[in-house]
Scaffold this active site. Structure first.
Site, PDB file in Angstrom:
ATOM      1  N   CYS A   1       0.826  -1.203   0.000  1.00  0.00           N
ATOM      2  CA  CYS A   1       0.000   0.000   0.000  1.00  0.00           C
ATOM      3  C   CYS A   1       0.863   1.258   0.000  1.00  0.00           C
ATOM      4  CB  CYS A   1      -0.956   0.008   1.181  1.00  0.00           C
ATOM      5  SG  CYS A   1      -0.151  -0.140   2.796  1.00  0.00           S
TER       6      CYS A   1
ATOM      7  N   HIS B   1      -1.452   1.375   7.532  1.00  0.00           N
ATOM      8  CA  HIS B   1      -1.917   1.356   6.146  1.00  0.00           C
ATOM      9  C   HIS B   1      -1.740   2.726   5.510  1.00  0.00           C
ATOM     10  CE1 HIS B   1      -4.126  -0.228   2.765  1.00  0.00           C
ATOM     11  NE2 HIS B   1      -5.056   0.707   2.857  1.00  0.00           N
TER      12      HIS B   1
END
Length: 582
Positions: A129, A505
């Protein structure tokens, strides 16, 4: 950085094993983070959206607000994850029909609904990510895309161009389709060129999460050295084979600083210390401590530093003050929030949770040298003057449209529309004040029509725009690829959710209207909203969502800001460059 500078502490991660559909994934769990962060880690590995996950640990289901420290996790503990990989309910799906760009479609096509407005996302290839978010933010740099897709000459035998070749494939594919794309080749190349991004998790299986800021810096530095194209002057249609090669990244993203290093003790100073040296930069750091609340404060803090070094004049160690002043402002300015620092006791990068606000329009003229500021300020003030005239015309037009609408409603409703007529008359009286001309007492008052008033205002506006152009022209001629006003507009944000750079994230937010189709040179439609790129999931959010990225906890907080030069509102006859005017 001392512990007093941070607002949260971290604990040592616990390596566990995720089991999903017959596969095993090793993952380090930071039990100081909430369940929502853990679910995003699981999503990065399995592709199961957090909303669709069912995770049971000792009979308890992991929810977004679950305190992981209460679950009693043990090293190598196996955790079963249920759920099918796929998109969350909010995902914008790509159409089954052949894709068309908005700017290439006819009005009939758009009206018929054959339109997919969301750009394509990127597949998460296992804790990638950080790279996906960086790539999406890079799409807000139109010259970078244009250089790679349209002007970059590939040479398969030249190993130094490996990264540029792979990035060209990514941009070209994303420009030709709204489908989700898997950047396998680019990821492989990044890991090959920089082994840091090929590090395995602490348990030895699977790849570790990495820092998006480090990935951004690595890619930009590689392109700065290797993406060298034949020079094409601004506004020109082509170039000559004899033109020298230029670095596209250096041209559009690199700024310059003047640095002085002066001894704090008068006896240790020399005339040479007052002579500044010049150094380049690809990003400005926003330092964060207990006194920093706004981006401006953090940027200014990074321009002055105390350094202890040996003084030849004093014959001993002394304190020096390092001062930086910007001498060249790039067209695109990258700002890095220094949110991560190395925490020795847990051997990883911990995150500073402090809330630091940032503006959608940034003015950094105060951080420039006196010489540069003297050139920027007059242009900046003229830009603001022209903007005020534009706003006034828009406000007058809105008022006129409202009045006409009220008058039509009043006529349609007959005698029952007294209130509407009254409102319309009030607006008309305000317009009449603008229409009256000055005259001596007793003279007949003349009136100007709406069309005359509007024509005069637009004529005045065009004159002001031309004055702005003439004022900015010396700067444009001197360096057409830099910022000429000191004003920047926010274009993209890379955000991080979690308490550590190596967990949590990363996602990206890109403003609508900044993504250019490099094949047509046309800009996407702008309406004030933003695209939120969460790997392969793309959603539309309002500008207030960007304001919420200031941080202050483990929720999404800005890590990288990408600003673009505020475009000069120039006359139509002056708009000749392919992309933004600056």
């Amino acid at each position: 950085m001392s512990s007093m500078d941070v607002d949260a502490a971290a604990t040592a991660p616990i390596p566990v094993v995720i089991r999903h559909q017959g596969k095993k994934y090793d993952i380090d769990v930071d039990v100081s983070e909430p369940g929502s962060i853990f679910k995003y880690q699981v999503y990065s590995l399995t592709g199961v959206q957090p909303e669709n996950q069912k995770i049971l640990i000792k009979g308890k289901q992991v929810k977004d607000d679950t305190d992981l420290s209460t679950l009693g996790l043990k090293p190598a503990q196996a955790i079963m994850v249920l759920g099918q990989p796929g998109a969350a309910p909010t995902r914008l799906e790509a159409p089954a029909a052949k894709l068309k760009f908005l700017e290439d479609m006819s009005g009939a096509d758009a009206a018929g609904g054959n339109l997919q407005v969301a750009p394509g996302g990127l597949v998460n290839l296992g804790n990638t990510c950080y790279l996906n978010a960086s790539l999406q933010a890079m799409r807000s740099l139109p010259e970078l895309q244009d250089s790679l897709v349209n002007r970059f000459e590939e040479d398969p035998a030249e190993t130094s161009l490996m990264l540029a070749r792979q990035l060209k494939k990514v941009f070209a594919r994303m420009a030709s389709s709204y489908d989700t794309y898997s950047p396998d080749g680019f990821l492989t190349t990044v890991r090959m060129l920089n082994p840091r991004f090929a590090e395995r998790s602490r348990t030895g299986a699977g790849y570790a999460q990495q820092d998006a800021e480090e990935a951004w810096t690595f890619v930009m530095d590689n392109l700065r050295r290797n993406l060298l194209l034949k020079d094409v002057p601004a506004g020109a249609e082509g170039g000559s084979a004899s033109n020298p090669s230029v670095s596209i990244v250096k041209r559009y993203l690199a700024g310059e600083m003047q640095k002085t290093l002066i001894c704090d003790e008068v006896a240790g100073r020399t005339d040479a210390q007052a002579i500044p040296t010049t150094e380049s930069f690809l990003a400005l750091p926003c330092h964060i401590n207990i006194n920093i609340n706004h981006l401006r404060d953090g940027l200014l803090a990074g321009l002055t530093e105390k350094i202890d070094k040996t003084s030849e004049e004093l014959g001993r160690e002394a304190s020096f003050t390092s001062t930086l002043k910007i001498s060249r402002m790039p067209k695109y300015l990258t700002v890095n929030f220094v949110r991560f620092y190395w925490k020795r006791d847990i051997q990883k990068k911990a995150k500073i949770m402090r809330k630091v606000t940032f503006p959608h329009e940034l003015d950094i003229s105060e951080m420039c040298t006196d010489e540069l500021r003297a050139k920027l300020v007059p242009v900046r003030e003229k830009v603001r003057e022209v903007r005020k005239e534009i706003e006034e015309i828009e406000r007058t037009n809105k008022k006129r449209k409202r009045r006409l609408s009220e008058e039509r409603k009043a006529e349609a409703s007959g005698s029952g529309a007294g209130a509407s007529r009254s409102d319309a008359k009030d607006d008309k009286k305000e317009d009449d004040k603008e229409k009256k001309t000055e005259g001596a007492e007793g003279e007949e008052v003349e009136y100007k029509t709406d069309a005359q008033i509007e024509a005069e205002k637009r004529e005045s506006l065009e004159k002001a725009k031309e004055e702005l152009y003439q004022l900015a022209k010396p700067r444009i001629d001197e360096d057409p690829y830099s910022n000429h006003t000191g004003l920047y507009e926010l274009r993209a944000v890379v955000a991080h959710q979690g308490a550590s750079a190596n967990s949590g994230h990363y996602t990206a937010f890109v403003k609508k209207g900044t993504i250019v189709n490099p094949k047509t040179g046309k800009m996407s439609e702008e309406d004030g909203n933003w695209w939120w790129f969460n790997d392969d999931t793309v959603t539309e959010v309002g500008s207030e969502r960007i304001d919420a990225l200031a941080g202050g906890g483990e929720s999404h907080s800005a890590l990288i800001l990408v600003y673009g030069s505020a475009p000069l509102p120039l006359p139509e006859s002056r708009k000749s460059q392919k992309f933004f005017q600056s």
